[in-house]
Enzyme design. Structure first.
Site, short mmCIF file in Angstrom:
data_model
loop_
_atom_site.label_atom_id
_atom_site.label_comp_id
_atom_site.label_asym_id
_atom_site.label_seq_id
_atom_site.Cartn_x
_atom_site.Cartn_y
_atom_site.Cartn_z
N ASP A 188 0.86 -1.20 0.00
CA ASP A 188 0.00 0.00 0.00
C ASP A 188 0.89 1.24 0.00
O ASP A 188 0.63 2.22 0.69
CB ASP A 188 -0.92 -0.01 1.22
N ASP A 205 2.43 2.36 7.74
CA ASP A 205 1.25 1.59 7.35
C ASP A 205 1.64 0.27 6.68
O ASP A 205 1.26 0.02 5.53
CB ASP A 205 0.39 2.45 6.42
N1 LIG Z 1 4.36 6.42 13.75
C1 LIG Z 1 3.62 7.47 13.46
N2 LIG Z 1 3.94 8.71 13.90
C2 LIG Z 1 3.18 9.77 13.60
N3 LIG Z 1 2.06 9.72 12.87
C3 LIG Z 1 1.68 8.52 12.41
C4 LIG Z 1 2.42 7.33 12.66
N4 LIG Z 1 1.78 6.29 12.08
C5 LIG Z 1 0.71 6.82 11.49
N5 LIG Z 1 0.62 8.15 11.67
C6 LIG Z 1 -0.41 9.07 11.17
O1 LIG Z 1 -1.65 8.41 11.13
C7 LIG Z 1 -2.16 8.32 9.80
C8 LIG Z 1 -2.79 6.96 9.58
O2 LIG Z 1 -1.83 5.97 9.80
P1 LIG Z 1 -1.75 4.67 8.89
O3 LIG Z 1 -1.60 5.06 7.47
O4 LIG Z 1 -0.73 3.78 9.48
O5 LIG Z 1 -3.17 4.04 9.20
P2 LIG Z 1 -4.39 3.62 8.29
O6 LIG Z 1 -5.37 3.02 9.20
O7 LIG Z 1 -3.95 2.85 7.13
O8 LIG Z 1 -4.95 4.94 7.78
P3 LIG Z 1 -5.41 5.23 6.31
O9 LIG Z 1 -6.53 4.29 6.05
O10 LIG Z 1 -5.77 6.68 6.38
O11 LIG Z 1 -4.19 4.96 5.43
C9 LIG Z 1 -0.97 8.61 8.91
O12 LIG Z 1 -1.35 9.22 7.73
C10 LIG Z 1 -0.12 9.53 9.77
O13 LIG Z 1 -0.57 10.86 9.65
MG LIG Z 2 -2.31 4.86 5.65
#
Ligand SMILES: Nc1ncnc2c1ncn2[C@@H]1O[C@H](COP(=O)(O)OP(=O)(O)OP(=O)(O)O)[C@@H](O)[C@H]1O
Ligand SMILES: [Mg+2]
Length: 246
Positions: A188, A205
């Site tokens: 992804d 992610d």
């Molecule tokens: N380790 C981290 N430190 C800071 N911010 C983070 C971190 N991990 C994730 N985020 C924030 O949280 C958001 C969502 O995280 P992630 O992409 O891992 O989850 P997701 O559930 O797949 O969300 P999405 O469906 O929006 O992609 C990221 O876009 C980022 O802004």
């Molecule tokens: Mg994400």
């Protein structure tokens, strides 16, 4: 739902007043009884001590900034325990030989998913890729290095494209090469899942990342590279797709 808010207030700690209504909605959304219990266990184990603020809310889960007892920041990703989450992740767990013997109920599969994200972070980081350092996984909760300022995470490259795209891309490709050496596909990878930490890329992610024994291994990587090419050609106009044969 007043009761739950109070429980959180009392047990989980300081909640920033600015998150008032949003926070309450999030509590009902994400902190189902099981999650609340799991979070409580993390706190009792001393892994984190307070949940500070919401970083992101999504369909399958939410990300928070938390603090340890020593005052260090952590990102806490909590997967929502419901059938929508279960459906999305099923095709990535099925076929991943690392998780052959994981449980069968939707809830257990979601716990497996959190473990999968933790394990992928660990392998990628060990290989030298820039990903958040994983600290802990417990049931549907992954605790990792927080990438951000006090109240705001660092932006993704979609939000803040790098100032020097060529230089940034070179670093990004180093990270990709590292996890490719470990025979993993991210699955992804796009501008939404690459954080710009002061002009240094961090890949996030990684829950859906799969090893080469998985039937989707090649297909997912090809799609990732196509996505990257589509994004980077906006900033490096003559860039060829061969640049992404990694
Ligand atoms: N380790 C981290 N430190 C800071 N911010 C983070 C971190 N991990 C994730 N985020 C924030 O949280 C958001 C969502 O995280 P992630 O992409 O891992 O989850 P997701 O559930 O797949 O969300 P999405 O469906 O929006 O992609 C990221 O876009 C980022 O802004
Ligand atoms: Mg994400």
């Amino acid at each position: 739902m007043q009761g739950r808010t109070e429980v959180l207030d009392r047990k989980i700690g300081r909640i920033n007043a600015t998150y008032g209504q949003d926070w309450k909605k999030t509590i009902d959304d994400v902190f189902d009884e099981v999650t609340l219990k799991n979070l409580q266990q993390l706190i009792s184990q001393g892994i984190i001590s307070t949940i500070e603020n919401v970083i992101a809310t999504g369909k399958e889960g939410n990300v928070f900034r938390a603090r340890t007892i020593r005052g260090e920041n952590r990102a806490v990703k909590i997967y929502r325990i419901n059938t929508a989450t279960f459906r999305k992740l099923e095709k990535y767990i099925e076929g991943d030989t690392r998780f052959k013997n994981s449980g069968n109920s939707p809830r257990e599969r979601i716990f497996t998913w959190a473990q999968k994200e933790y394990k992928n972070l660990h392998s990628m980081r060990a290989a030298g890729a820039n990903v958040p350092k994983p600290y802990h996984v417990h049931k549907n909760i992954v605790v990792m290095q927080y990438l951000g300022w006090r109240f705001r995470p660092y932006p993704t490259i979609r939000e803040l494209p790098p100032k020097e795209p060529e230089k940034f891309l070179l670093m990004l490709k180093e990270s990709i090469k590292s996890y490719r050496n470990q025979k993993l596909s991210h699955g992804d990878l796009s501008e939404y899942n690459i954080i710009n930490r002061r002009e240094e890329p961090f890949i996030i992610d990684v829950g859906q990342a799969v090893p080469d024994s998985h039937p989707l291994y090649s297909q997912l990587h090809e799609r990732d590279m196509k996505n990257l090419h589509r994004f980077w050609k906006k900033y490096i106009p003559n860039i060829k797709k061969e640049e992404f044969q990694i």
